[in-house]
Design a protein around this motif. Structure first.
Motif, mmCIF file in Angstrom:
data_model
loop_
_atom_site.group_PDB
_atom_site.id
_atom_site.type_symbol
_atom_site.label_atom_id
_atom_site.label_comp_id
_atom_site.label_asym_id
_atom_site.label_seq_id
_atom_site.Cartn_x
_atom_site.Cartn_y
_atom_site.Cartn_z
ATOM 1 N N PHE A 1 -20.879 -14.063 -28.551
ATOM 2 C CA PHE A 1 -20.195 -12.762 -28.469
ATOM 3 C C PHE A 1 -18.677 -12.995 -28.393
ATOM 4 O O PHE A 1 -17.898 -12.375 -29.086
ATOM 5 C CB PHE A 1 -20.515 -12.000 -27.169
ATOM 6 N N SER A 2 -18.276 -13.855 -27.451
ATOM 7 C CA SER A 2 -16.868 -13.969 -27.066
ATOM 8 C C SER A 2 -16.014 -14.543 -28.183
ATOM 9 O O SER A 2 -16.462 -15.391 -28.961
ATOM 10 C CB SER A 2 -16.736 -14.880 -25.841
ATOM 11 N N SER B 1 -13.767 -10.107 -21.818
ATOM 12 C CA SER B 1 -14.406 -8.991 -21.111
ATOM 13 C C SER B 1 -14.524 -7.778 -22.033
ATOM 14 O O SER B 1 -15.496 -7.023 -21.954
ATOM 15 C CB SER B 1 -13.576 -8.610 -19.882
ATOM 16 N N TRP C 1 -16.648 -20.580 -26.445
ATOM 17 C CA TRP C 1 -17.454 -20.845 -25.246
ATOM 18 C C TRP C 1 -18.933 -20.522 -25.455
ATOM 19 O O TRP C 1 -19.588 -19.985 -24.556
ATOM 20 C CB TRP C 1 -16.926 -20.026 -24.059
ATOM 21 N N THR D 1 -22.428 -21.179 -25.176
ATOM 22 C CA THR D 1 -23.316 -22.103 -24.466
ATOM 23 C C THR D 1 -24.406 -22.610 -25.409
ATOM 24 O O THR D 1 -24.966 -21.828 -26.180
ATOM 25 C CB THR D 1 -23.981 -21.385 -23.274
ATOM 26 N N SER E 1 -18.134 -10.635 -15.923
ATOM 27 C CA SER E 1 -17.516 -11.210 -14.719
ATOM 28 C C SER E 1 -17.799 -10.303 -13.522
ATOM 29 O O SER E 1 -18.227 -9.147 -13.678
ATOM 30 C CB SER E 1 -16.005 -11.311 -14.922
ATOM 31 N N GLU F 1 -15.729 -8.748 -11.755
ATOM 32 C CA GLU F 1 -14.938 -7.505 -11.874
ATOM 33 C C GLU F 1 -15.605 -6.524 -12.838
ATOM 34 O O GLU F 1 -15.677 -5.320 -12.559
ATOM 35 C CB GLU F 1 -13.508 -7.814 -12.364
HETATM 36 P P1 FAD Z 1 -10.802 -12.200 -19.638
HETATM 37 O O1 FAD Z 1 -11.581 -11.127 -20.294
HETATM 38 O O2 FAD Z 1 -9.490 -12.567 -20.209
HETATM 39 O O3 FAD Z 1 -10.625 -11.823 -18.106
HETATM 40 C C1 FAD Z 1 -9.781 -12.575 -17.226
HETATM 41 C C2 FAD Z 1 -9.948 -12.004 -15.817
HETATM 42 O O4 FAD Z 1 -9.546 -10.628 -15.819
HETATM 43 C C3 FAD Z 1 -11.392 -12.018 -15.337
HETATM 44 O O5 FAD Z 1 -11.419 -12.253 -13.960
HETATM 45 C C4 FAD Z 1 -11.895 -10.610 -15.632
HETATM 46 O O6 FAD Z 1 -12.951 -10.231 -14.781
HETATM 47 C C5 FAD Z 1 -10.626 -9.797 -15.373
HETATM 48 N N1 FAD Z 1 -10.611 -8.547 -16.123
HETATM 49 C C6 FAD Z 1 -10.591 -8.368 -17.476
HETATM 50 N N2 FAD Z 1 -10.592 -7.066 -17.772
HETATM 51 C C7 FAD Z 1 -10.632 -6.392 -16.603
HETATM 52 C C8 FAD Z 1 -10.665 -5.020 -16.236
HETATM 53 N N3 FAD Z 1 -10.688 -4.030 -17.140
HETATM 54 N N4 FAD Z 1 -10.693 -4.703 -14.916
HETATM 55 C C9 FAD Z 1 -10.718 -5.676 -13.969
HETATM 56 N N5 FAD Z 1 -10.685 -6.990 -14.246
HETATM 57 C C10 FAD Z 1 -10.650 -7.352 -15.544
HETATM 58 N N6 FAD Z 1 -19.540 -16.298 -24.423
HETATM 59 C C11 FAD Z 1 -20.472 -16.150 -25.389
HETATM 60 O O7 FAD Z 1 -20.293 -15.359 -26.311
HETATM 61 N N7 FAD Z 1 -21.628 -16.864 -25.374
HETATM 62 C C12 FAD Z 1 -21.911 -17.751 -24.398
HETATM 63 O O8 FAD Z 1 -22.976 -18.377 -24.419
HETATM 64 C C13 FAD Z 1 -20.938 -17.948 -23.365
HETATM 65 N N8 FAD Z 1 -21.139 -18.860 -22.392
HETATM 66 C C14 FAD Z 1 -20.139 -19.093 -21.477
HETATM 67 C C15 FAD Z 1 -20.308 -20.102 -20.532
HETATM 68 C C16 FAD Z 1 -19.280 -20.408 -19.650
HETATM 69 C C17 FAD Z 1 -19.464 -21.516 -18.672
HETATM 70 C C18 FAD Z 1 -18.066 -19.664 -19.681
HETATM 71 C C19 FAD Z 1 -16.937 -19.984 -18.733
HETATM 72 C C20 FAD Z 1 -17.910 -18.651 -20.586
HETATM 73 C C21 FAD Z 1 -18.929 -18.357 -21.499
HETATM 74 N N9 FAD Z 1 -18.785 -17.370 -22.454
HETATM 75 C C22 FAD Z 1 -19.732 -17.193 -23.423
HETATM 76 C C23 FAD Z 1 -17.587 -16.541 -22.438
HETATM 77 C C24 FAD Z 1 -17.658 -15.521 -21.313
HETATM 78 O O9 FAD Z 1 -18.557 -14.509 -21.663
HETATM 79 C C25 FAD Z 1 -16.238 -14.991 -21.032
HETATM 80 O O10 FAD Z 1 -15.508 -16.058 -20.454
HETATM 81 C C26 FAD Z 1 -16.239 -13.790 -20.111
HETATM 82 O O11 FAD Z 1 -16.757 -12.669 -20.747
HETATM 83 C C27 FAD Z 1 -14.825 -13.454 -19.606
HETATM 84 O O12 FAD Z 1 -13.931 -13.379 -20.679
HETATM 85 P P2 FAD Z 1 -12.571 -14.203 -20.652
HETATM 86 O O13 FAD Z 1 -12.874 -15.581 -20.197
HETATM 87 O O14 FAD Z 1 -11.917 -14.046 -21.958
HETATM 88 O O15 FAD Z 1 -11.705 -13.535 -19.514
#
Ligand code: FAD
Length: 365
Positions: free
Chosen positions: A111-112, A118, A142, A144, A348, A350
């Motif tokens: 997805f990501s 997020s 990312w 998995t 997450s 949040e």
């Molecule tokens: P961001 O979206 O940039 O967020 C950064 C911070 O801001 C977070 O704390 C978030 O909660 C907060 N935030 C963002 N928007 C808001 C809001 N509106 N209000 C309050 N807080 C907010 N993705 C896949 O597609 N497939 C996978 O299999 C997969 N596996 C993963 C495995 C691991 C170990 C990790 C670390 C990530 C994986 N991901 C995967 C990606 C994962 O889904 C994203 O990391 C996650 O959705 C958060 O996105 P981001 O890291 O871009 O953080």
């Protein structure tokens, strides 16, 4: 499930720490578990699966999580891929893909994207129909299990409107897989970026073309959340047991650590966390098994609270073991890093809180 969990424990033995340090799970083990149906145990028997309830599969997932969160991560991805196929595929596609997913082939779900974390609704991967095929362009991050996968389940925008999910074999020209270097935790889970450059697959590989992107994503995420929540129960059980064993045997100031009240408090945190997480997961799985509309919110609650409790519990366990658990490869050190990631993935903390708040406000409007 208890019998299969015991078999799993024997297969894993004490190797999880070494896998974590090497950043690699044995591919033969993964394929073997996949062929036994244990990576997606809820797939119905008529499609080659074990036909387990969500509750039984949850207990297996917790058992896996207690042994090795990297392996549990692969299990979550495979289960999420299978669930996506079950939900969205037509009968012929369902038959083909579920047979493959219960026959030893491995899958990862993307997805990501670099600019869509997020906020998944801002994803820019496209799925464009072209004659009897579709062309996929995008960049997923990312993902998995992508390092081990035969099939990539890719979410994108359908250029004709709405969203689409495409099952892309990894060997298709234009697919590039680049491993994430040195992740904080779940280091053997095979996280990777997936670049899709004009990737052409038959139109029969598309699931749910034109359905709302939000709907497609939330359906897959619901399974992922449930699986991660149960994995956190496993982390809590492993940490509780390690901390209790240590506190009962290590003596300081002439008595076991467990008899020092401030240490005992950490044990109480662990047992409470494990019990709360278990009950929430059981409730979510029962809702899932009975097809209750409460399932969405119960799953969200289970994921959010279990992840929070696992992160808190793993930190408490490290505190109890202190220097004895402060080394790479130790079960609590590994849990400490793995558990933190559970607060980030599949929505997450949040994002889960925002959804829970939205739910409660909707209730009074
Ligand atoms: P961001 O979206 O940039 O967020 C950064 C911070 O801001 C977070 O704390 C978030 O909660 C907060 N935030 C963002 N928007 C808001 C809001 N509106 N209000 C309050 N807080 C907010 N993705 C896949 O597609 N497939 C996978 O299999 C997969 N596996 C993963 C495995 C691991 C170990 C990790 C670390 C990530 C994986 N991901 C995967 C990606 C994962 O889904 C994203 O990391 C996650 O959705 C958060 O996105 P981001 O890291 O871009 O953080």
């Amino acid at each position: 499930p208890a019998e299969r969990a015991a078999e799993l424990a024997e297969l894993v033995g004490d190797r999880a720490g070494a896998w974590d340090r090497a950043g690699l799970l044995p591919p033969d083990l993964l394929r073997g578990l996949g062929a036994d149906g244990l990576l997606c145990a809820e797939v119905p028997v008529e499609h080659g699966g074990l036909g387990w309830t969500s509750l039984d599969n949850g207990e297996l997932t917790a058992a896996t999580g207690a042994l090795c969160s990297s392996l549990r991560s692969v299990q979550t991805s495979q289960g999420m891929a299978a669930w996506t196929v079950q939900r969205l595929a037509g009968p012929a596609q369902r038959g083909e893909y579920l047979r493959r997913l219960t026959g030893g082939e491995l899958a990862a779900v993307g997805f990501s994207e670099p600019h869509a974390g997020s906020d998944l609704m801002s994803m820019s991967t496209t799925v464009r129909p072209d004659g009897d095929s579709v062309v996929v362009d995008g960049h997923k991050v990312w993902v998995t299990a992508a390092h081990y996968a035969d099939l990539l389940v890719v979410f994108g925008r359908y250029t004709e409107g709405g969203g689409a999910v495409v099952v892309v074999p990894v060997g298709t020209p234009g697919v590039r897989i680049e491993r994430v270097a040195d992740p904080l935790g779940c280091r053997a889970a095979g996280h990777a970026a997936v670049v899709l450059d004009s990737v052409r697959v038959p139109a029969s590989a598309v699931l749910g073309a034109g359905a709302g992107l939000g709907l497609l994503v939330s359906s897959a995420l619901a399974y992922g959340r449930k699986s991660v929540a149960w994995g956190c129960v496993g982390i809590l059980r492993a940490c509780r047991d390690a901390a209790a064993r240590h506190a009962a045997t290590r003596e300081q100031f002439g008595r076991p650590l467990a008899e020092h009240q401030l240490v005992a408090r950490h044990l109480a945190t662990l047992v409470t966390g494990e019990q709360v997480a278990t009950r929430l997961c059981e409730h979510a799985s029962r809702c899932w098994d009975s097809g209750s509309p409460e399932s969405v919110i119960a799953t969200l609650l289970a994921k959010n609270e279990s992840a929070r409790r696992a992160a808190e519990g793993a930190a408490a366990a490290v505190q109890v073991l202190a220097s004895a658990g402060a080394q790479d490869g130790h079960v609590v050190a590994r849990a400490f890093r793995d558990a933190k990631l559970m607060e980030i993935i599949e929505g997450s903390t949040e994002m889960c809180e925002l959804l829970l708040a939205e739910h409660v406000v909707r209730g009074v409007r």
